[in-house]
Design an enzyme around this catalytic site. Sequence first.
Site, short mmCIF file in Angstrom:
data_model
loop_
_atom_site.label_atom_id
_atom_site.label_comp_id
_atom_site.label_asym_id
_atom_site.label_seq_id
_atom_site.Cartn_x
_atom_site.Cartn_y
_atom_site.Cartn_z
N LYS A 42 0.86 -1.19 0.00
CA LYS A 42 0.00 0.00 0.00
C LYS A 42 0.89 1.24 0.00
CE LYS A 42 -3.87 2.27 2.22
NZ LYS A 42 -3.31 3.61 1.94
N ASP A 70 1.54 5.37 0.06
CA ASP A 70 0.96 6.50 0.78
C ASP A 70 1.21 7.78 0.00
OD1 ASP A 70 -0.26 8.00 2.69
OD2 ASP A 70 1.35 7.87 4.18
N GLU A 102 3.10 1.27 5.19
CA GLU A 102 1.76 1.61 5.66
C GLU A 102 0.86 0.39 5.76
OE1 GLU A 102 -1.77 4.90 4.87
OE2 GLU A 102 -0.53 4.24 3.21
#
Length: 347
Positions: free
Chosen positions: A64, A66, A205
């Site tokens: 993921k 960011d 993240e």
Amino acid sequence: MTKPPKSKPLLRDADKPVRSRPRKPRDPTQPNLPLDPMPARIEPCLALLKSKPPKGREWVYEIKWDGYRLAVHIEPTGVRILTRGGHDWTPRFPTIEQAAKQLPVATAILDGEAVVLDEQGRSDFGLLQQSLGGRGGTKTSRNSVLFAFDLLYFDGHDLTRMDLSERRHILEDLMEGATGAIRISEEIDADGGQLLASACEHGLEGIIAKRRDAPYRSGRAGDWLKIKCLQSDSFFVVGYEKSGAARGQIGSLLLAARTGNDLVYVGSVGAGFKERDVLELRNMMDKITRKTPALEYNGQRKAVVWLQPTLIAEIEYRAWTDDGKLRHASYKGLREVQDNAAVCEIE
């Protein structure tokens, strides 16, 4: 020059490597398909937040990132870079624009995340905002990288009805060897729980889980899931508590979430601010003050300056308290209006 992400430790454990599935060669006998008109915009597929990774061979994973969600439209007349809200930010990402022009394709729509990487190769939302000049800034980001994770349109063909595995096959062919301002977000065929633990250990993240056989569907249809190491959401800034000892006299920000058509107070954040954040915040907040709170407030804080609920802050936190307040909250930055950030909704 920003270092490339150090993803290798994340892709292996002590026993064996965890790698993407090998790609099959493309079939040269595949018949030509009729051309589809290129859409002006496609509403993005969004990930549902889950506390644990799903299990099963139908799921595949990615890191993921960011940053800011972007759609890169490669057209005969040039390149357009659109935010999640549909705003044209092409001038703000010149290096990504140039990299898109170098891709060996006449028409395409890439779905990805623009990030700025720190020295450890991790995406840093604050660094991205700094490169763009802060919320409402007009700077161009020349050190941002787009990690492409989907391909929605390719050489005159709409790919959204195809399975994710088929779209990724074409995307990997298109992005083979790319190492510049547009790179592929690596697909990781692994155990979700182990991958999440490894991502958290490396300070990332979280991870994204996607169904291999799902078409590209706009909105939060459940085909994509996000699992975070730390929770983070977007909240309205509805006021701030004055402090004579703090820089800019900002002791903490008072935050609100949505509940139906109303706002509800969810606590405050007084950590995570950098000096440039405080000065930027104070300059914007002085222009949107109001005499009364924009929500029902029964707190005991003194010297509160109330604000119009127009600023949206991204907040990282550990958990919720029993009375519906954020626990161990930390400020990450302000979201852009053009990013179309969804404010946290609670019952």
